[in-house]
Design an enzyme around this catalytic site. Structure first.
Site, PDB file in Angstrom:
ATOM      1  N   LYS A 199      37.540  34.735  40.666  1.00 47.73           N
ATOM      2  CA  LYS A 199      36.829  34.929  39.977  1.00 47.73           C
ATOM      3  C   LYS A 199      37.307  34.605  38.869  1.00 47.73           C
ATOM      4  O   LYS A 199      38.841  34.603  38.884  1.00 47.73           O
ATOM      5  CB  LYS A 199      37.162  36.811  40.144  1.00 47.73           C
ATOM      6  CG  LYS A 199      36.646  37.736  38.683  1.00 47.73           C
ATOM      7  CD  LYS A 199      36.676  39.626  38.890  1.00 47.73           C
ATOM      8  CE  LYS A 199      36.465  40.089  37.802  1.00 47.73           C
ATOM      9  NZ  LYS A 199      36.851  41.263  38.226  1.00 47.73           N
ATOM     10  N   ASP A 210      33.319  51.801  37.729  1.00 46.14           N
ATOM     11  CA  ASP A 210      32.088  50.751  38.138  1.00 46.14           C
ATOM     12  C   ASP A 210      31.238  50.372  39.363  1.00 46.14           C
ATOM     13  O   ASP A 210      31.893  49.356  40.276  1.00 46.14           O
ATOM     14  CB  ASP A 210      32.729  49.368  36.971  1.00 46.14           C
ATOM     15  CG  ASP A 210      32.079  48.740  36.825  1.00 46.14           C
ATOM     16  OD1 ASP A 210      30.497  49.167  36.375  1.00 46.14           O
ATOM     17  OD2 ASP A 210      32.192  47.812  36.413  1.00 46.14           O
ATOM     18  N   VAL A 237      31.373  33.741  39.313  1.00 48.39           N
ATOM     19  CA  VAL A 237      32.863  34.382  41.077  1.00 48.39           C
ATOM     20  C   VAL A 237      32.079  32.861  41.024  1.00 48.39           C
ATOM     21  O   VAL A 237      30.956  32.906  41.902  1.00 48.39           O
ATOM     22  CB  VAL A 237      31.896  35.753  41.573  1.00 48.39           C
ATOM     23  CG1 VAL A 237      33.013  35.941  42.893  1.00 48.39           C
ATOM     24  CG2 VAL A 237      33.272  37.119  40.895  1.00 48.39           C
ATOM     25  N   LEU A 258      28.399  32.385  42.804  1.00 47.28           N
ATOM     26  CA  LEU A 258      27.799  33.504  43.300  1.00 47.28           C
ATOM     27  C   LEU A 258      27.652  34.334  43.114  1.00 47.28           C
ATOM     28  O   LEU A 258      26.605  35.256  42.932  1.00 47.28           O
ATOM     29  CB  LEU A 258      29.393  34.004  44.350  1.00 47.28           C
ATOM     30  CG  LEU A 258      30.068  33.072  45.780  1.00 47.28           C
ATOM     31  CD1 LEU A 258      31.561  33.634  45.761  1.00 47.28           C
ATOM     32  CD2 LEU A 258      28.371  32.746  46.861  1.00 47.28           C
ATOM     33  N   GLY A 259      28.388  34.681  41.339  1.00 50.69           N
ATOM     34  CA  GLY A 259      27.795  35.016  40.925  1.00 50.69           C
ATOM     35  C   GLY A 259      28.090  35.542  39.040  1.00 50.69           C
ATOM     36  O   GLY A 259      29.494  34.735  38.860  1.00 50.69           O
ATOM     37  N   GLY A 282      29.659  38.232  35.955  1.00 51.54           N
ATOM     38  CA  GLY A 282      29.505  39.535  36.096  1.00 51.54           C
ATOM     39  C   GLY A 282      30.138  40.558  34.102  1.00 51.54           C
ATOM     40  O   GLY A 282      30.436  38.451  33.265  1.00 51.54           O
ATOM     41  N   GLY A 283      30.413  40.834  34.306  1.00 47.96           N
ATOM     42  CA  GLY A 283      31.306  41.022  32.454  1.00 47.96           C
ATOM     43  C   GLY A 283      32.095  40.112  31.760  1.00 47.96           C
ATOM     44  O   GLY A 283      32.688  39.985  31.178  1.00 47.96           O
ATOM     45  N   PHE A 284      33.328  39.558  33.023  1.00 52.91           N
ATOM     46  CA  PHE A 284      34.232  38.704  32.573  1.00 52.91           C
ATOM     47  C   PHE A 284      34.075  38.089  33.010  1.00 52.91           C
ATOM     48  O   PHE A 284      35.370  36.953  33.084  1.00 52.91           O
ATOM     49  CB  PHE A 284      34.839  40.566  32.736  1.00 52.91           C
ATOM     50  CG  PHE A 284      35.321  41.566  32.301  1.00 52.91           C
ATOM     51  CD1 PHE A 284      35.700  41.528  31.120  1.00 52.91           C
ATOM     52  CD2 PHE A 284      35.556  42.569  33.111  1.00 52.91           C
ATOM     53  CE1 PHE A 284      35.626  42.847  30.145  1.00 52.91           C
ATOM     54  CE2 PHE A 284      34.947  43.817  32.184  1.00 52.91           C
ATOM     55  CZ  PHE A 284      35.623  43.821  31.142  1.00 52.91           C
ATOM     56  N   GLY A 285      33.638  37.292  33.925  1.00 51.71           N
ATOM     57  CA  GLY A 285      33.577  36.140  34.263  1.00 51.71           C
ATOM     58  C   GLY A 285      32.598  35.652  35.492  1.00 51.71           C
ATOM     59  O   GLY A 285      31.758  36.212  35.527  1.00 51.71           O
TER      60      GLY A 285
END
Length: 191
Positions: free
Chosen positions: A53, A150, A39, A31-32, A34-37
């Site tokens: 996540k 955030d 999804v 799905l996407g 981010g900064g830490f992994g």
């Protein structure tokens, strides 16, 4: 498969259950990122859709944010906050399992000229009000005073009725009940 240790902790999922649910974290289920992994979307054996996540193995900073998010999300419950269903911690794999939001994130709509037309002013106002209610809960009405740190369109998820839900509490900070301000030396937020 999964077990619940007590009511204050999230359900602990077995990694193999989530691996199967996401088709081995395939790119088609992604799905996407981010900064830490990453999804991924998944479907549990009982048919429930989930969002997973997966903490990046190379992120030194991410373990602390992972623990922070599990701790916060296990205690927070509000209509405008995404619901944490559980987590999985197995060897070097750390996963957060959330309710699935079929309409993705707010940025999916507002930064696309065609999809943006689906959000008339009445829907936009409803989304704004929902975000405000979620923030009011975090800042004033929950047992803990929480500052998200955030908030951005990609962290506002939309359910099947376009109800907004604030997500990604990895950078959130808990304040004392009488604490009105804090000094920080670290710049927060992700892009």
């Amino acid at each position: 498969m999964m077990e619940k240790e007590n009511s204050s902790l999230p359900t602990m999922f077995d990694f193999s259950t989530i691996d199967i649910a996401t088709n081995h974290f395939s790119n088609t289920n992604k799905l996407g990122e981010g900064g830490f992994g990453t999804v991924h979307q998944g479907t549990l054996i009982d048919g429930q859709e989930i969002a997973v996540k997966r903490l990046s193995k190379t992120s030194r900073q991410g373990t602390e944010e992972f623990k922070n998010e599990v701790k916060l999300m296990a205690t927070l419950q509000h209509r405008n906050l995404v619901k944490l269903l559980g987590c999985s911690i197995q060897q070097d794999e750390k996963l957060l399992i959330y309710e699935f939001m079929p309409n993705r994130s707010l940025d999916y709509f507002i930064f696309d000229t065609m999809r943006g037309k689906l959000l008339d002013w009445a829907k936009r106002l409803k989304i704004i009000e929902g975000i405000a209610r979620g923030l009011m809960y975090l800042h004033q009405d929950s047992r803990l005073r929480i500052i998200h740190r955030d908030i951005k369109t990609s962290n506002i998820l939309l359910d099947d009725n376009m109800i907004p839900k604030i997500s990604d509490f990895g950078l959130a900070r808990i304040f004392g009940i009488d604490q009105a301000e804090a000094n920080t030396s670290r710049v927060m937020g992700t892009q």
